[in-house]
Design a protein around this motif. Structure first.
Motif, PDB file in Angstrom:
ATOM      1  N   UNK A   1       0.874  -1.313   0.247  1.00 41.10           N
ATOM      2  CA  UNK A   1      -0.070  -0.384  -0.282  1.00 41.10           C
ATOM      3  C   UNK A   1       1.211   1.346   0.397  1.00 41.10           C
ATOM      4  N   UNK A   2       1.451   1.166   1.199  1.00 44.85           N
ATOM      5  CA  UNK A   2       2.665   2.222   1.200  1.00 44.85           C
ATOM      6  C   UNK A   2       3.117   2.780   0.186  1.00 44.85           C
ATOM      7  N   UNK A   3       3.649   1.624  -1.231  1.00 44.37           N
ATOM      8  CA  UNK A   3       4.757   1.583  -2.388  1.00 44.37           C
ATOM      9  C   UNK A   3       3.958   2.191  -3.116  1.00 44.37           C
ATOM     10  N   UNK A   4       2.633   1.795  -3.593  1.00 45.54           N
ATOM     11  CA  UNK A   4       1.579   1.904  -4.511  1.00 45.54           C
ATOM     12  C   UNK A   4       0.997   3.705  -4.073  1.00 45.54           C
ATOM     13  N   UNK A   5       1.245   4.107  -3.100  1.00 42.57           N
ATOM     14  CA  UNK A   5       1.096   5.595  -2.538  1.00 42.57           C
ATOM     15  C   UNK A   5       2.042   6.423  -3.269  1.00 42.57           C
ATOM     16  N   UNK A   6       3.425   5.726  -2.936  1.00 42.63           N
ATOM     17  CA  UNK A   6       4.370   7.131  -3.236  1.00 42.63           C
ATOM     18  C   UNK A   6       4.648   6.408  -4.999  1.00 42.63           C
ATOM     19  N   UNK A   7       4.248   5.123  -5.739  1.00 42.11           N
ATOM     20  CA  UNK A   7       3.869   5.722  -7.287  1.00 42.11           C
ATOM     21  C   UNK A   7       3.497   6.648  -7.193  1.00 42.11           C
ATOM     22  N   UNK A   8       1.811   6.796  -6.954  1.00 37.31           N
ATOM     23  CA  UNK A   8       0.981   7.487  -6.651  1.00 37.31           C
ATOM     24  C   UNK A   8       1.396   8.939  -6.781  1.00 37.31           C
ATOM     25  N   UNK A   9       2.218   9.175  -5.809  1.00 37.05           N
ATOM     26  CA  UNK A   9       2.895  10.415  -5.132  1.00 37.05           C
ATOM     27  C   UNK A   9       3.668  11.397  -6.038  1.00 37.05           C
ATOM     28  N   UNK A  10       4.184  10.006  -7.162  1.00 37.67           N
ATOM     29  CA  UNK A  10       5.308  11.112  -8.141  1.00 37.67           C
ATOM     30  C   UNK A  10       4.721  11.444  -9.607  1.00 37.67           C
ATOM     31  N   UNK A  11       3.510  10.475  -9.874  1.00 39.79           N
ATOM     32  CA  UNK A  11       2.490  10.725 -10.642  1.00 39.79           C
ATOM     33  C   UNK A  11       2.463  11.940 -10.266  1.00 39.79           C
ATOM     34  N   UNK A  12       1.085  11.929  -9.422  1.00 39.43           N
ATOM     35  CA  UNK A  12       1.027  13.233  -8.680  1.00 39.43           C
ATOM     36  C   UNK A  12       1.953  14.924  -8.941  1.00 39.43           C
ATOM     37  N   UNK A  13       3.676  14.590  -8.767  1.00 35.47           N
ATOM     38  CA  UNK A  13       3.880  15.748  -8.997  1.00 35.47           C
ATOM     39  C   UNK A  13       3.955  15.830  -9.983  1.00 35.47           C
ATOM     40  N   UNK A  14       4.408  15.305 -11.109  1.00 33.39           N
ATOM     41  CA  UNK A  14       4.384  14.910 -12.521  1.00 33.39           C
ATOM     42  C   UNK A  14       3.215  16.041 -12.933  1.00 33.39           C
TER      43      UNK A  14
ATOM     44  N   UNK B   1      -3.409  18.592 -13.456  1.00 38.60           N
ATOM     45  CA  UNK B   1      -4.077  18.688 -12.261  1.00 38.60           C
ATOM     46  C   UNK B   1      -4.100  20.155 -11.267  1.00 38.60           C
ATOM     47  N   UNK B   2      -4.245  20.793 -10.274  1.00 39.53           N
ATOM     48  CA  UNK B   2      -5.015  21.778  -9.739  1.00 39.53           C
ATOM     49  C   UNK B   2      -4.552  21.233  -8.446  1.00 39.53           C
ATOM     50  N   UNK B   3      -4.678  22.361  -7.514  1.00 40.08           N
ATOM     51  CA  UNK B   3      -3.931  22.267  -5.755  1.00 40.08           C
ATOM     52  C   UNK B   3      -5.552  21.504  -5.542  1.00 40.08           C
ATOM     53  N   UNK B   4      -6.732  21.631  -6.158  1.00 41.46           N
ATOM     54  CA  UNK B   4      -7.986  21.051  -5.073  1.00 41.46           C
ATOM     55  C   UNK B   4      -8.114  19.663  -5.686  1.00 41.46           C
ATOM     56  N   UNK B   5      -7.534  19.112  -6.733  1.00 38.75           N
ATOM     57  CA  UNK B   5      -7.548  17.566  -7.409  1.00 38.75           C
ATOM     58  C   UNK B   5      -6.582  17.395  -6.462  1.00 38.75           C
ATOM     59  N   UNK B   6      -5.321  18.401  -6.047  1.00 37.16           N
ATOM     60  CA  UNK B   6      -4.134  16.873  -5.765  1.00 37.16           C
ATOM     61  C   UNK B   6      -4.767  16.776  -3.965  1.00 37.16           C
ATOM     62  N   UNK B   7      -4.970  17.930  -4.081  1.00 41.51           N
ATOM     63  CA  UNK B   7      -5.863  18.076  -1.976  1.00 41.51           C
ATOM     64  C   UNK B   7      -6.464  16.704  -2.134  1.00 41.51           C
ATOM     65  N   UNK B   8      -7.710  16.501  -2.412  1.00 42.99           N
ATOM     66  CA  UNK B   8      -8.394  15.331  -2.363  1.00 42.99           C
ATOM     67  C   UNK B   8      -7.396  14.010  -2.692  1.00 42.99           C
ATOM     68  N   UNK B   9      -7.266  14.189  -3.772  1.00 42.66           N
ATOM     69  CA  UNK B   9      -5.996  12.874  -4.002  1.00 42.66           C
ATOM     70  C   UNK B   9      -5.437  12.281  -1.983  1.00 42.66           C
ATOM     71  N   UNK B  10      -4.324  12.951  -1.185  1.00 41.42           N
ATOM     72  CA  UNK B  10      -3.782  12.737  -0.160  1.00 41.42           C
ATOM     73  C   UNK B  10      -4.910  12.958   0.787  1.00 41.42           C
ATOM     74  N   UNK B  11      -5.924  13.226   0.625  1.00 38.32           N
ATOM     75  CA  UNK B  11      -6.960  13.472   1.751  1.00 38.32           C
ATOM     76  C   UNK B  11      -7.177  11.929   1.561  1.00 38.32           C
TER      77      UNK B  11
ATOM     78  N   UNK C   1       8.124  15.392   1.888  1.00 40.84           N
ATOM     79  CA  UNK C   1       8.728  15.321   0.444  1.00 40.84           C
ATOM     80  C   UNK C   1       6.989  15.516  -0.270  1.00 40.84           C
ATOM     81  N   UNK C   2       5.789  16.140   0.312  1.00 35.68           N
ATOM     82  CA  UNK C   2       5.118  16.500  -0.340  1.00 35.68           C
ATOM     83  C   UNK C   2       5.035  18.344  -0.902  1.00 35.68           C
ATOM     84  N   UNK C   3       6.494  18.097  -1.849  1.00 38.04           N
ATOM     85  CA  UNK C   3       6.692  19.447  -2.240  1.00 38.04           C
ATOM     86  C   UNK C   3       5.947  19.720  -3.525  1.00 38.04           C
ATOM     87  N   UNK C   4       5.046  20.211  -3.978  1.00 39.81           N
ATOM     88  CA  UNK C   4       4.358  20.468  -5.456  1.00 39.81           C
ATOM     89  C   UNK C   4       4.741  21.271  -5.971  1.00 39.81           C
ATOM     90  N   UNK C   5       4.904  21.188  -7.720  1.00 39.19           N
ATOM     91  CA  UNK C   5       5.705  23.171  -7.568  1.00 39.19           C
ATOM     92  C   UNK C   5       5.086  22.287  -9.374  1.00 39.19           C
TER      93      UNK C   5
END
Length: 369
Positions: free
Chosen positions: A295-308, A315-325, A346-350
């Motif tokens: 589960x943790x590895x899957x979340x880290x993969x999803x986090x990399x995709x969200x950053x990209x 994606x905007x900040x609202x969609x990012x926040x919804x998925x993290x929550x 590591x939750x730094x988005x730019x």
């Protein structure tokens, strides 16, 4: 068990159909099929009401696709107007079904769910020494239509409502092939009996839950298990001795055989309760709940995709926040305080600076405006 009648007028009521349409569109209001149905909502609901009242309603064909995770399964989507009918039916049935369900079955039901199932299992693990965990083999494709319809009649006596429920079951599409023979069968029985509910239907979830309700009550009331928890087709039986748990396993096999179901041979484990069990997305112990490493590895993969996706402005900040929550809501049920704190660093988005071509395109569009 009390049988319920005079339910058909409740299903046909305009308020019920309108509520069903609202429930069916929840989370899908911008999809084309929903927008088309809602554009002429009153007309479409009146058409459904007339068809149901006249007995001429017939379910439409399914759209099918396969998923690979967590295991390979066929997912079937009914036409949108059929989903409205399913919601209208379950608006009437759910209050009745819920009163008769075993208190320790947790799928679909309001106030239950995975988090409540985990907490209940943890409490039972503290009071019992041994646990049997089982999964049913091809549960949805194996549900026998004749037996399912008979379970409807133990609770409902409204013949018109029963006819609609039967029609929904009969309209199910072909599922994964399952050929199992049980005591009393002849050579052709397994081929002649209709079986299978489409995964993806609201009615399938509730009908499948009801299909196992008698088994749930038997395990605790008749066989006297020390503890019992079920979520869909994954169930656990707890007791004080290993021998007693093995006896309950044989009793469960016999009771499930009456429903023409089999326990998955590779997903049946007897173990002591002092360890950690994989259950509904968690690793559960008597004093601790953890997230599986997968589960943790899957979340880290999803986090990399969200950053990209955020960097590319997909994606905007609202969609990012919804998925993290969403992940945080799942993880906070476990003992993950330090894990979340470590991952959050590591939750730094730019945003990525646009290329020269993208910049020129934006300037050109501004000029047109």
């Amino acid at each position: 068990m009390k049988r319920h009648g005079k339910l058909w007028p409740d299903l046909l009521a305009w308020e019920n159909l309108l509520r069903a349409a609202r429930n069916a569109r929840r989370g899908k209001r911008h999809r084309d099929v929903v927008l088309r149905f809602d554009f002429h909502l009153e007309r479409n609901l009146l058409d459904l009401q007339r068809e149901l009242a006249a007995g001429s309603y017939r379910p439409g064909p399914f759209r099918n696709h396969w998923i690979a995770h967590p295991k390979r399964r066929l997912i079937s989507a009914a036409p949108y107007r059929d989903r409205v009918v399913h919601h209208a039916l379950m608006n009437v049935l759910v209050p009745i079904l819920d009163r008769h369900f075993h208190p320790d079955t947790y799928a679909c039901r309001a106030g239950k769910g995975t988090h409540a199932a985990v907490r209940r299992l943890q409490a039972l693990m503290r009071r019992n020494s041994w646990v049997l965990q089982c999964d049913l083999r091809k549960f949805f494709p194996s549900i026998d239509h004749e037996i399912l319809k008979a379970t409807f009649r133990t609770l409902i006596k409204d013949q018109t409502l029963l006819a609609l429920m039967d029609r929904i079951v009969d309209a199910g599409n072909e599922q994964e092939p399952v050929c199992e023979w049980f005591p009393g069968d002849d050579l052709w029985t397994a081929l002649e009996r209709r079986r299978g509910l489409p995964i993806g239907n609201l009615t399938s979830q509730w009908f499948a839950n009801w299909y196992l309700n008698r088994f749930d009550h038997m395990m605790t009331s008749h066989f006297g298990a020390g503890g019992y928890v079920r979520y869909c087709d994954d169930f656990l039986i707890l007791d004080q001795s290993r021998q007693r748990v093995l006896e309950l396993l044989e009793a469960a096999r016999e009771a499930l055989g009456d429903l023409r179901l089999r326990i998955h041979p590779h997903r049946c484990v007897v173990t002591q309760t002092r360890g950690l069990l994989r259950f509904v997305g968690y690793r559960v112990g008597p004093r601790m709940i953890k997230l599986p490493k997968t589960n943790v590895r899957k979340f880290l993969r999803r986090l990399r995709w969200l950053k990209g996706a955020f960097a590319d402005r997909r994606l905007g900040t609202h969609e990012i926040d919804k998925r993290l929550q969403s992940w945080l809501g799942h993880s906070k049920q476990a003992n993950t305080k330090h894990l979340v704190k470590r991952l959050a660093k590591d939750w730094i988005f730019s945003r990525r600076a646009p290329s020269l071509r993208e910049g020129a395109k934006e300037e050109k569009e501004k000029g047109k405006g």
